[in-house]
Design a protein around this motif. Structure first.
Motif, mmCIF file in Angstrom:
data_model
loop_
_atom_site.group_PDB
_atom_site.id
_atom_site.type_symbol
_atom_site.label_atom_id
_atom_site.label_comp_id
_atom_site.label_asym_id
_atom_site.label_seq_id
_atom_site.Cartn_x
_atom_site.Cartn_y
_atom_site.Cartn_z
ATOM 1 N N UNK A 103 0.744 -1.308 -0.027
ATOM 2 C CA UNK A 103 0.051 -0.166 0.269
ATOM 3 C C UNK A 103 0.824 1.254 0.016
ATOM 4 N N UNK A 125 2.528 2.067 -3.688
ATOM 5 C CA UNK A 125 1.255 2.594 -4.442
ATOM 6 C C UNK A 125 0.876 3.776 -4.210
ATOM 7 N N UNK A 126 0.493 4.066 -2.833
ATOM 8 C CA UNK A 126 0.010 5.428 -2.757
ATOM 9 C C UNK A 126 0.904 6.466 -2.962
ATOM 10 N N UNK A 149 -4.069 -14.599 -1.798
ATOM 11 C CA UNK A 149 -4.682 -13.430 -1.448
ATOM 12 C C UNK A 149 -4.075 -12.585 -0.609
ATOM 13 N N UNK A 150 -2.818 -12.765 -0.318
ATOM 14 C CA UNK A 150 -2.134 -11.667 0.767
ATOM 15 C C UNK A 150 -1.491 -10.629 -0.071
ATOM 16 N N UNK A 151 -1.525 -10.600 -1.491
ATOM 17 C CA UNK A 151 -0.583 -9.528 -2.056
ATOM 18 C C UNK A 151 -1.480 -9.221 -3.122
ATOM 19 N N UNK A 152 -1.496 -7.640 -3.478
ATOM 20 C CA UNK A 152 -2.292 -7.167 -4.417
ATOM 21 C C UNK A 152 -1.696 -7.767 -5.751
ATOM 22 N N UNK A 183 -5.420 -5.268 -9.861
ATOM 23 C CA UNK A 183 -5.986 -4.558 -9.012
ATOM 24 C C UNK A 183 -4.857 -2.951 -8.934
ATOM 25 N N UNK A 230 -5.696 -0.968 -11.857
ATOM 26 C CA UNK A 230 -6.883 -0.329 -11.858
ATOM 27 C C UNK A 230 -6.858 0.958 -11.039
ATOM 28 N N UNK A 231 -6.036 0.760 -9.903
ATOM 29 C CA UNK A 231 -5.989 1.815 -8.896
ATOM 30 C C UNK A 231 -5.193 3.193 -9.708
ATOM 31 N N UNK A 232 -4.096 2.715 -10.177
ATOM 32 C CA UNK A 232 -3.098 3.961 -10.613
ATOM 33 C C UNK A 232 -3.409 4.353 -11.982
ATOM 34 N N UNK A 233 -4.154 3.479 -12.819
ATOM 35 C CA UNK A 233 -4.532 3.679 -14.214
ATOM 36 C C UNK A 233 -3.477 4.293 -15.252
ATOM 37 N N UNK A 293 -7.072 -22.809 -4.767
ATOM 38 C CA UNK A 293 -7.656 -21.840 -3.718
ATOM 39 C C UNK A 293 -7.818 -20.629 -4.435
ATOM 40 N N UNK A 330 -9.535 -11.784 2.052
ATOM 41 C CA UNK A 330 -8.177 -11.784 1.905
ATOM 42 C C UNK A 330 -7.760 -10.488 2.049
ATOM 43 N N UNK A 331 -6.651 -10.214 2.393
ATOM 44 C CA UNK A 331 -5.885 -8.787 2.890
ATOM 45 C C UNK A 331 -5.673 -8.066 1.502
ATOM 46 N N UNK A 332 -5.361 -8.816 0.461
ATOM 47 C CA UNK A 332 -5.118 -7.989 -0.588
ATOM 48 C C UNK A 332 -6.454 -7.262 -1.135
ATOM 49 N N UNK A 337 -6.784 1.646 -0.684
ATOM 50 C CA UNK A 337 -6.048 2.292 -1.407
ATOM 51 C C UNK A 337 -6.910 3.228 -2.419
ATOM 52 N N UNK A 349 -6.277 7.104 -2.387
ATOM 53 C CA UNK A 349 -5.764 7.897 -3.409
ATOM 54 C C UNK A 349 -6.853 8.985 -4.194
ATOM 55 N N UNK A 377 -5.889 12.658 -4.476
ATOM 56 C CA UNK A 377 -5.872 13.299 -5.918
ATOM 57 C C UNK A 377 -6.720 14.565 -5.679
#
Lengths: 270, 75
Positions: A146, A149-150, A189-192, A196, A199-202, A266, B9-11, B18, B22, B26
């Motif tokens: 996080x 990325x932020x 599922x423990x890491x982005x 994803x 999508x967040x940063x585009x 999984x 899931x933590x992701x 996030x 963000x 912005x």
């Protein structure tokens, strides 16, 4: 005229310098003349990663201020004759923050090389704005976590408001490199995952680099991991370098590589 | 959604957090001049009435961009 690419990130320690070293060498291996410039005054390490620390005589401040010619200051890599290196200043000299001088330096480099790669300081540090000022493109390096990325979104924001190209009404093309991907953690599922993050940063993706223990060994020796044909990270950097040189290279799904059977099962449900 | 796996899931949590962080970054950083603008607004309003603080937010509503300016008065 060469293309100027700034390698940027929001926070430090995400692998910006490692990326610069590998991509620079990868571009050179593609037959293009490439110079990598260490602009990370606070944490100059590019010389170490390229195994050139003992050959540095002059740095960029000598060129900008003391009449040393580029020819004298540039160091040619023994790993590939297409690759040259220009060292960062030893001290926090003010002229490093002088736009006119940086402009002239970069114009001179553009005249000689196909690609000018700038290893920028982290986006939160001073000196960042001067590195991105004259960039044509930017490679944004993030880790799948996080804070990285932020902060990278803020660094992109500065790029989009302070670069010369933007002030001239054009756009700086930005490309994302996701570094240090742990496929097992993504599967569980423990890491982005990369979708994803995109999508967040585009901004468009140019590379997915898996976590690789060989990186430490490579930096110990001053030989970028791209030289190791068996390394997953090395192969990934090679693909990025080819893409930068204009080749169309398919993306490899590094996130599902090496994941075990149970994790794949999984992963279908998560 | 799949309680037999124990936890979310933590992701997914990271993505949700996030996205919001963000978005708010912005909208707050989209104008580099915002601090100057705040100072000038305070100066102008202060000529007529006491000002405690000024908040400026960029907002987008139905495709129309707007600056919302909140002026908090002194008691």
């Amino acid at each position: 005229m060469g293309i100027v690419i700034a390698v940027i990130s929001g926070k430090g320690g995400v692998g910006k310098t490692t990326t610069t070293a590998n991509i620079g060498l990868g571009i050179a291996q593609n037959g293009k003349k490439c110079v990598v410039v260490d602009f990370d005054i606070g944490q100059r390490n590019l010389d170490m990663l390229l195994g050139l620390e003992n050959r540095v005589v002059y740095d960029m401040v000598h060129v900008m201020d003391e009449g040393v010619s580029l020819k004298q200051a540039l160091i040619k890599s023994k790993m590939d004759s297409n690759l040259s290196f220009l060292a960062a200043s030893q001290t926090k000299d003010k002229s490093v923050l002088d736009s006119d001088k940086i402009y002239k330096l970069i114009e001179d480099l553009k005249a000689e090389f196909d690609f000018v790669i700038l290893d920028a300081p982290a986006g939160i540090e001073s000196g960042y704005e001067h590195t991105i000022e004259f960039a044509d493109r930017a490679l944004v390096v993030v880790n799948p976590e996080v804070s990285s990325i932020r902060d990278s979104d803020r660094a992109i924001g500065i790029l989009d408001s302070k670069s010369k190209k933007v002030k001239d009404g054009q756009e700086v093309d930005k490309f994302l490199i996701i570094n240090r991907i742990d496929p097992k953690m993504v599967q569980s599922g423990e890491m982005l995952n990369s979708e994803d993050i995109l999508e967040i940063l585009s901004i468009p993706l140019i590379g997915k680099i898996p976590e690789d223990k060989g990186i430490i060994d490579a930096s110990n020796q001053g030989k970028p991991i791209i030289l190791d044909a068996n390394s997953k990270a090395g192969q990934a950097y090679k693909r990025v370098a080819s893409r930068i040189c204009g080749e169309k290279v398919d993306f490899v799904d590094v996130e599902s590589e090496s994941a075990g059977f149970m994790q794949k099962i999984k992963g279908m449900f998560l | 959604m799949f309680p037999w796996f124990g936890k979310k899931s933590s992701a997914k949590t990271a993505k949700d957090r996030l996205t919001i962080a963000i978005m708010s970054d912005r909208s707050n950083n989209s104008f580099p001049f915002i601090e100057d603008l705040k100072a000038e607004i305070i100066e102008v309003v202060k000529k007529y009435i006491g000002v405690k603080k000024v908040d400026i937010q960029k907002e987008t509503l139905d495709g129309v961009e707007a600056l919302s300016i909140d002026v908090q008065l002194e008691k």
